[in-house]
Write an enzyme that holds these catalytic residues in place. Sequence first.
Site, PDB file in Angstrom:
ATOM      1  CB  VAL A  24      22.957  -3.768  83.917  1.00 58.78           C
ATOM      2  CG1 VAL A  24      23.385  -5.345  84.240  1.00 58.78           C
ATOM      3  CG2 VAL A  24      22.930  -3.600  82.614  1.00 58.78           C
ATOM      4  NE  ARG A  77      24.787  14.472  66.998  1.00 61.42           N
ATOM      5  CZ  ARG A  77      24.800  15.091  68.198  1.00 61.42           C
ATOM      6  NH1 ARG A  77      23.556  14.982  68.732  1.00 61.42           N
ATOM      7  NH2 ARG A  77      25.796  15.501  68.923  1.00 61.42           N
ATOM      8  N   GLY A 110      15.928  15.256  72.106  1.00 63.16           N
ATOM      9  CA  GLY A 110      15.457  14.554  70.620  1.00 63.16           C
ATOM     10  C   GLY A 110      14.964  13.335  70.956  1.00 63.16           C
ATOM     11  CB  ILE A 131      27.858  17.571  77.731  1.00 65.96           C
ATOM     12  CG1 ILE A 131      27.646  17.974  76.510  1.00 65.96           C
ATOM     13  CG2 ILE A 131      28.656  16.235  77.851  1.00 65.96           C
ATOM     14  CD1 ILE A 131      29.038  18.538  75.738  1.00 65.96           C
ATOM     15  CG  ASP A 132      24.475  20.381  74.941  1.00 62.29           C
ATOM     16  OD1 ASP A 132      25.512  20.388  75.038  1.00 62.29           O
ATOM     17  OD2 ASP A 132      23.666  19.939  73.800  1.00 62.29           O
ATOM     18  NE  ARG A 205      49.986  34.990  71.825  1.00 60.93           N
ATOM     19  CZ  ARG A 205      50.615  33.855  71.304  1.00 60.93           C
ATOM     20  NH1 ARG A 205      49.666  32.721  71.496  1.00 60.93           N
ATOM     21  NH2 ARG A 205      51.476  33.740  70.705  1.00 60.93           N
ATOM     22  CG  MET A 212      30.746  21.355  72.477  1.00 59.02           C
ATOM     23  SD  MET A 212      30.582  19.530  72.384  1.00 59.02           S
ATOM     24  CE  MET A 212      31.406  19.334  71.068  1.00 59.02           C
ATOM     25  N   GLY A 213      27.221  23.333  74.009  1.00 60.47           N
ATOM     26  CA  GLY A 213      25.919  23.514  74.745  1.00 60.47           C
ATOM     27  C   GLY A 213      24.848  24.008  73.819  1.00 60.47           C
ATOM     28  CE  LYS A 255      52.256  44.693  82.023  1.00 56.84           C
ATOM     29  NZ  LYS A 255      51.690  44.976  83.324  1.00 56.84           N
TER      30      LYS A 255
HETATM   31  O1  F6P Z   1      24.306  18.037  72.521  1.00 56.47           O
HETATM   32  C1  F6P Z   1      25.644  17.637  72.784  1.00 56.47           C
HETATM   33  C2  F6P Z   1      26.616  18.204  71.844  1.00 56.47           C
HETATM   34  O2  F6P Z   1      28.024  18.080  72.182  1.00 56.47           O
HETATM   35  C3  F6P Z   1      26.471  20.051  71.658  1.00 56.47           C
HETATM   36  O3  F6P Z   1      27.155  20.523  72.757  1.00 56.47           O
HETATM   37  C4  F6P Z   1      27.166  20.264  70.332  1.00 56.47           C
HETATM   38  O4  F6P Z   1      26.641  21.376  69.559  1.00 56.47           O
HETATM   39  C5  F6P Z   1      26.955  18.989  69.513  1.00 56.47           C
HETATM   40  O5  F6P Z   1      26.685  18.070  70.465  1.00 56.47           O
HETATM   41  C6  F6P Z   1      28.367  18.736  68.659  1.00 56.47           C
HETATM   42  O6  F6P Z   1      27.765  17.315  68.225  1.00 56.47           O
HETATM   43  P1  F6P Z   1      28.529  16.390  66.957  1.00 56.47           P
HETATM   44  O7  F6P Z   1      30.066  17.082  66.909  1.00 56.47           O
HETATM   45  O8  F6P Z   1      28.738  14.996  67.752  1.00 56.47           O
HETATM   46  O9  F6P Z   1      28.097  16.531  65.636  1.00 56.47           O
END
Ligand code: F6P
Length: 464
Positions: A24, A77, A110, A131-132, A205, A212-213, A255
């Site tokens: 913008v 999505r 995608g 983020i991946d 523990r 994620m990823g 430990k």
């Molecule tokens: O692609 C981003 C991401 O956060 C992945 O790391 C994860 O597998 C997925 O999206 C989870 O997506 P949601 O919970 O929004 O379906």
Amino acid sequence: MKRIGILTAGGDTPALNATIHGAVVRANQLKLEIYGFIKGFNCLFNPQVPHVHLNPLFQAIPELDPTKGGTLIGSSRDYVDPNKKDELDLIASRLKRLGIDGLICIGGDGTLNGLQPLAERLPTVLAPKTIDNDLGLNFPSEPDEWVRTSDPSSKSGFVYKRSPSSAVFDLDQIVNYATPGYATAVLVSAQGVDRVRTTAESHRRIAIIEVMGRHSGYIALGTAYGQPDIILIPEHPVDMERVVDRVKYLYDLQKNVVIVCGEGIVDEQGNEFAESRSTDPGGNVVFAGAADALRERMIHMIGDSYFQRYRRGNSAKEAIFTRKVGHTQRGGRPIQFDRFYAALLGSKAVDLLIEGRNNAASVLQYQASKGFHVEGFDANRFRDRWGLIHARYMHRSLYDPRLMKPSKMGIDYLLPIFTDAIGSDDAEHMRQTLFDPGNLVQPYHSINTDVHKRIRYIDGAHTD
Ligand code: F6P
């Protein structure tokens, strides 16, 4: 070019508003109008095309705050289907009726996959986010290394595999070094590791923390900043014997043990630890349960007697616990690195349209001698010879499978992103806002409430 559109597609990431803001600001400088499409591609499937004018009088609307996570125009999505020509034509005619001369899609792999059919109808470019950190290439010739074999059991009828690489891996050759959102996701995950550690230490523990990823291990790699003892990534099959040996060694020594695993980790037979085989609307596998599956295997292999012998718990079940960082790694305020480069990438996307580039992406490049800069990159160069764009796998040389930690090159990869990733305002923001007494009395005010008042429709109608 007088008016352009912008949308955010796929899962939300922390720096989407920063990317929109960068676009913008650039549009204002060029006296271009910019419309934000509501809820990603979903908006284009809607005959009403709900949209927001983001820069009336060439000024950003006040709701557009680059320091806020998520996206003020919403995301989904939904993706365009290249085979649905009529639907694509309909989208193009709707955009034409709105006077849109060019489109910026902020998205991941995608979104990039669906860019070409749109680009055949109107100038379309991508500004990256995820983020991946899996949108990009380890080196420019990487798409040529994919091979395809037919497989009637798969949805597309084909499976794609990498052939052995003939390229020398060099950090300076990476296309799109890091994507906006990645740094903030690592910050949250590394903090999570750091915080879980004290419970593991105090209660003797073993903690398994899942990040994620999808199939890429970049977030897991970055959690090294939180000093976990073991990091397991999807790109290297997990050697359970090695993990258990290391866990026992560390547990005897200190430990407690903290393990980070990527949600897409696989065993030595190539089977994913996560059980769920469902897919999201974008066709991506939804992973669930990698950490739990790893825990089950460890419980079985280590056994109760090991813990009883040391009087450190009654059972393996009691001693080994799992936590998911979950969606907190995808949300909230983006840190400085993400904000800054997201804005530059958004701005560059506008320039690409102005320069007459179509079917291209703005990318963040890094060179050791010069630092970071943004560039344009033709989207076709991300495609394999069959036209498919693959999510980037983290290059194997960034990880040391023996130490189960970043390799020397992995450390070299992380340093330019993270050394100055946090701005002083990031820390100050937390100090000033988290315990603001007003938070206790005022209800949460959602950005959606304000933006809703600005939504317009293609024929002027106002429906929900
Ligand atoms: O692609 C981003 C991401 O956060 C992945 O790391 C994860 O597998 C997925 O999206 C989870 O997506 P949601 O919970 O929004 O379906």
